[in-house]
Design an enzyme around this catalytic site. Structure first.
Site, mmCIF file in Angstrom:
data_model
loop_
_atom_site.group_PDB
_atom_site.id
_atom_site.type_symbol
_atom_site.label_atom_id
_atom_site.label_comp_id
_atom_site.label_asym_id
_atom_site.label_seq_id
_atom_site.Cartn_x
_atom_site.Cartn_y
_atom_site.Cartn_z
ATOM 1 N N THR A 1 0.819 -1.223 0.000
ATOM 2 C CA THR A 1 0.000 0.000 0.000
ATOM 3 C C THR A 1 0.852 1.273 0.000
ATOM 4 O O THR A 1 1.865 1.348 0.691
ATOM 5 C CB THR A 1 -0.925 -0.006 1.233
ATOM 6 O OG1 THR A 1 -1.632 -1.241 1.254
ATOM 7 C CG2 THR A 1 -1.913 1.147 1.189
ATOM 8 N N GLY B 1 -22.603 -0.507 30.067
ATOM 9 C CA GLY B 1 -21.520 0.460 30.268
ATOM 10 C C GLY B 1 -20.159 -0.205 30.363
ATOM 11 O O GLY B 1 -19.156 0.323 29.866
ATOM 12 N N THR C 1 -10.572 -4.490 0.569
ATOM 13 C CA THR C 1 -11.763 -4.036 1.311
ATOM 14 C C THR C 1 -13.005 -4.855 0.926
ATOM 15 O O THR C 1 -13.008 -5.568 -0.084
ATOM 16 C CB THR C 1 -12.054 -2.546 1.009
ATOM 17 O OG1 THR C 1 -12.373 -2.443 -0.393
ATOM 18 C CG2 THR C 1 -10.875 -1.645 1.328
ATOM 19 N N LEU D 1 -24.716 -5.690 24.888
ATOM 20 C CA LEU D 1 -25.208 -6.518 25.993
ATOM 21 C C LEU D 1 -24.352 -6.378 27.253
ATOM 22 O O LEU D 1 -24.801 -6.690 28.354
ATOM 23 C CB LEU D 1 -25.293 -7.990 25.555
ATOM 24 C CG LEU D 1 -26.517 -8.309 24.682
ATOM 25 C CD1 LEU D 1 -26.365 -9.664 23.997
ATOM 26 C CD2 LEU D 1 -27.806 -8.282 25.514
ATOM 27 N N HIS D 2 -23.116 -5.921 27.095
ATOM 28 C CA HIS D 2 -22.261 -5.671 28.269
ATOM 29 C C HIS D 2 -22.593 -4.329 28.925
ATOM 30 O O HIS D 2 -22.030 -4.001 29.979
ATOM 31 C CB HIS D 2 -20.774 -5.698 27.881
ATOM 32 C CG HIS D 2 -20.180 -7.076 27.835
ATOM 33 N ND1 HIS D 2 -20.440 -7.982 26.835
ATOM 34 C CD2 HIS D 2 -19.323 -7.704 28.684
ATOM 35 C CE1 HIS D 2 -19.773 -9.097 27.052
ATOM 36 N NE2 HIS D 2 -19.088 -8.967 28.178
ATOM 37 N N GLU E 1 -4.031 -14.663 2.754
ATOM 38 C CA GLU E 1 -4.206 -13.500 3.639
ATOM 39 C C GLU E 1 -5.704 -13.261 3.887
ATOM 40 O O GLU E 1 -6.124 -13.013 5.021
ATOM 41 C CB GLU E 1 -3.569 -12.256 3.014
ATOM 42 C CG GLU E 1 -3.703 -11.029 3.911
ATOM 43 C CD GLU E 1 -3.061 -9.767 3.342
ATOM 44 O OE1 GLU E 1 -2.517 -9.815 2.233
ATOM 45 O OE2 GLU E 1 -3.125 -8.732 4.034
HETATM 46 C C1 LIG Z 1 -3.973 -1.480 10.464
HETATM 47 C C2 LIG Z 1 -3.647 -1.651 9.016
HETATM 48 C C3 LIG Z 1 -2.679 -2.569 8.637
HETATM 49 C C4 LIG Z 1 -2.328 -2.709 7.296
HETATM 50 N N1 LIG Z 1 -1.281 -3.527 6.963
HETATM 51 C C5 LIG Z 1 -0.797 -3.495 5.684
HETATM 52 C C6 LIG Z 1 0.409 -4.175 5.336
HETATM 53 O O1 LIG Z 1 1.035 -4.846 6.169
HETATM 54 N N2 LIG Z 1 0.871 -4.057 4.068
HETATM 55 C C7 LIG Z 1 0.220 -3.333 3.108
HETATM 56 O O2 LIG Z 1 0.693 -3.277 1.988
HETATM 57 N N3 LIG Z 1 -0.932 -2.685 3.400
HETATM 58 C C8 LIG Z 1 -1.453 -2.729 4.669
HETATM 59 N N4 LIG Z 1 -2.608 -2.057 4.977
HETATM 60 C C9 LIG Z 1 -3.306 -1.314 3.935
HETATM 61 C C10 LIG Z 1 -4.635 -1.914 3.505
HETATM 62 O O3 LIG Z 1 -4.421 -3.095 2.777
HETATM 63 C C11 LIG Z 1 -5.355 -0.825 2.694
HETATM 64 O O4 LIG Z 1 -5.738 0.187 3.612
HETATM 65 C C12 LIG Z 1 -6.545 -1.348 1.939
HETATM 66 O O5 LIG Z 1 -6.136 -2.208 0.902
HETATM 67 C C13 LIG Z 1 -7.363 -0.207 1.327
HETATM 68 O O6 LIG Z 1 -6.568 0.661 0.606
HETATM 69 P P1 LIG Z 1 -6.652 2.240 0.908
HETATM 70 O O7 LIG Z 1 -6.577 2.450 2.370
HETATM 71 O O8 LIG Z 1 -5.676 2.917 0.063
HETATM 72 O O9 LIG Z 1 -8.127 2.647 0.465
HETATM 73 P P2 LIG Z 1 -8.577 3.130 -0.980
HETATM 74 O O10 LIG Z 1 -8.100 2.188 -2.011
HETATM 75 O O11 LIG Z 1 -8.245 4.567 -1.139
HETATM 76 O O12 LIG Z 1 -10.169 2.993 -0.850
HETATM 77 C C14 LIG Z 1 -10.956 3.910 -0.096
HETATM 78 C C15 LIG Z 1 -12.399 3.428 -0.093
HETATM 79 O O13 LIG Z 1 -12.894 3.364 -1.425
HETATM 80 C C16 LIG Z 1 -13.366 2.067 -1.710
HETATM 81 N N5 LIG Z 1 -13.051 1.752 -3.104
HETATM 82 C C17 LIG Z 1 -11.825 1.791 -3.696
HETATM 83 N N6 LIG Z 1 -11.929 1.423 -4.974
HETATM 84 C C18 LIG Z 1 -13.235 1.119 -5.194
HETATM 85 C C19 LIG Z 1 -13.995 0.671 -6.333
HETATM 86 N N7 LIG Z 1 -13.381 0.406 -7.493
HETATM 87 N N8 LIG Z 1 -15.310 0.467 -6.185
HETATM 88 C C20 LIG Z 1 -15.924 0.725 -5.016
HETATM 89 N N9 LIG Z 1 -15.284 1.150 -3.902
HETATM 90 C C21 LIG Z 1 -13.954 1.344 -4.000
HETATM 91 C C22 LIG Z 1 -12.623 1.146 -0.751
HETATM 92 O O14 LIG Z 1 -13.338 -0.056 -0.550
HETATM 93 C C23 LIG Z 1 -12.567 2.008 0.491
HETATM 94 O O15 LIG Z 1 -13.788 1.908 1.173
HETATM 95 C C24 LIG Z 1 -3.005 -1.943 6.306
HETATM 96 C C25 LIG Z 1 -4.003 -1.053 6.689
HETATM 97 C C26 LIG Z 1 -4.309 -0.869 8.019
HETATM 98 C C27 LIG Z 1 -5.335 0.164 8.385
#
Ligand SMILES: Cc1cc2nc3c(=O)[nH]c(=O)nc-3n(C[C@H](O)[C@H](O)[C@H](O)COP(=O)(O)OP(=O)(O)OC[C@H]3O[C@@H](n4cnc5c(N)ncnc54)[C@H](O)[C@@H]3O)c2cc1C
Length: 397
Positions: free
Chosen positions: A145, A358, A383, A355-356, A260
């Site tokens: 990412t 406060g 996502t 259900l828990h 994954e």
């Molecule tokens: C705690 C945490 C740990 C993570 N660990 C890793 C890791 O180890 N390595 C790594 O590489 N990444 C990691 N990630 C990243 C994670 O995989 C991404 O956040 C995720 O893939 C979404 O990408 P984005 O945040 O860029 O959202 P975006 O791609 O910007 O999307 C934003 C919103 O738009 C929606 N959306 C996007 N495209 C479309 C579409 N075509 N149609 C409809 N809706 C759409 C998405 O579903 C989302 O709701 C981590 C994230 C978090 C928060």
């Protein structure tokens, strides 16, 4: 299909449960506050063979397959651990498989397919990164990412320009699990022009000049799992640190997304199951208006629905996982399994907290942690919306 409960798997459950009870539960609150789990935990988990589950013995693993990894994940959460702990301790589950596959190792079922050719350098990566990580002496991370977006993997902008026997890497990554602690990062880069969709995987060592680990990101949940931003400015990475051939990275990433996503689905239904157990206990003990909560039909029915959702999700995830392990092409079903389990989890954690009363809102309540931790499961590893895109494609839409 389902995951057959063999005597070996029952033993694996007992081993995992004992590990969580002895090594995790007394310290988990401290690790949540510290923002990370200690390195020693990796060594302890490795010593008893837990860290290497799902990786072949030839690369330093403990053997077993995807289904055994699912058993471990499920048991960690059901015995009082958390999805955050799974993310922190088992980051190698996403950081290593591409190396193992490129070296020709079998990861279990169809997941260990070959990428590119077997080269001496890929065997070398096994010795330099895979073995020490599975021995608990190194920590790895996977960086796909980027700040500009995560869902569109093909649009990665981090570049790797070839310069003799090195690549020169420029770009940045974000939200990287275990990024603060990692000794190396399996990094998706673009060796062609950005946006070409052709990706290459490079293993980049911490400490390489120009590679900076940014701030520790503060999050809603997964507090014991460190998350970081990474920056690469003219970072020279030896060509020998490339996984497989150039431009095979996109396929490698997609192949390993199945494991994954099933892990995240497992974390989701196991969190739901744990919350049902905690809430049943609470509703038996908690008395309101002179009667235990569980004495009311409304509450009993709510618990029954929570239990049904968790068990149905578990059965479906097990079915899909067994089909993946048997080599069936079930990309659509993996996406559905993730969405089904995440939806079940979201509903169950919400009801469990309610259900828990406060107490559910307090840090002292275990359901409070699960409520916060659960929110990432529909975001990480693709996502819910991206899973729906895959499902729609599978439907021919
Ligand atoms: C705690 C945490 C740990 C993570 N660990 C890793 C890791 O180890 N390595 C790594 O590489 N990444 C990691 N990630 C990243 C994670 O995989 C991404 O956040 C995720 O893939 C979404 O990408 P984005 O945040 O860029 O959202 P975006 O791609 O910007 O999307 C934003 C919103 O738009 C929606 N959306 C996007 N495209 C479309 C579409 N075509 N149609 C409809 N809706 C759409 C998405 O579903 C989302 O709701 C981590 C994230 C978090 C928060």
């Amino acid at each position: 299909m389902t995951i057959v409960d063999t005597p070996e798997r029952r033993q694996l459950r007992e081993l995992t449960r004992a590990f969580v009870t002895r090594e995790v539960l007394p310290h988990l609150d401290d690790w949540e506050r510290a923002g990370e789990v200690p390195r020693e935990l990796h060594a302890t988990a490795a010593k008893i063979g837990l860290l290497g589950i799902g990786f072949p013995e030839q690369v330093g693993g403990s053997g077993g397959d995807l289904l055994d990894s699912i058993i471990v994940t499920e048991e960690i959460i059901r015995s009082g651990g958390s999805s955050g702990l799974v993310a922190a301790l088992f980051t190698h589950g996403i950081a290593l498989p591409h190396m193992v596959a490129a070296a020709g190792g079998r990861l279990g079922g169809s997941l260990g397919g070959r990428l590119g050719t077997e080269r001496a350098t890929d065997d070398d990566l096994i010795d330099r990164y895979v073995r020490p990580t599975l021995a608990g002496t190194m920590i790895g991370a996977l960086a796909i990412t980027e700040p500009d977006g995560g869902s569109d993997v093909a649009a990665i902008r981090t570049t790797a320009r070839r310069d003799g026997d090195h690549y020169v890497v420029n770009g940045s990554k974000t939200y990287i699990t275990s990024g603060v602690r990692a000794d190396f990062v399996t990094t998706a880069v673009c060796a062609d022009f950005p946006g070409s969709g052709e990706l290459t995987l490079l293993v980049i060592d911490k400490g390489t000049p120009g590679f900076t680990v940014g701030r520790r990101l503060e999050k809603l949940g997964w507090h014991c799992s460190d998350t970081a931003e990474l920056s690469f400015v003219d970072v020279r990475v030896p060509v020998t640190n490339r996984i497989g051939e150039e431009d095979t990275g996109f396929l490698a990433i997609m192949q390993h997304f199945a494991a994954e996503r099933l892990s995240l689905a497992t974390q989701a239904y196991a969190t739901a199951q744990r919350c049902v157990e905690l809430t049943v206990r609470w509703c038996r003990d908690r008395t309101t208006f002179g009667r235990p909560l569980a004495g009311r039909q409304l509450v009993r029915h709510r618990l029954a629905e929570m239990h049904t959702r968790a068990e149905a999700a578990r059965a479906y995830v097990h079915d899909v996982a067994a089909r993946v392990a048997a080599g069936e092409p079930v990309v659509t079903e993996v996406a559905m399994a993730k969405n089904v389990a995440v939806a079940a989890c979201d509903q169950v954690v919400d009801q469990a907290l309610q259900l828990h009363g406060g107490f559910g809102y307090l840090r002292d309540a275990e359901v409070e942690r699960h409520y916060r931790d659960a929110r990432i499961l529909g975001i990480g590893g693709g996502t819910t919306e991206i899973m729906n895109e895959i499902i729609a494609k599978g439907m021919g839409l």
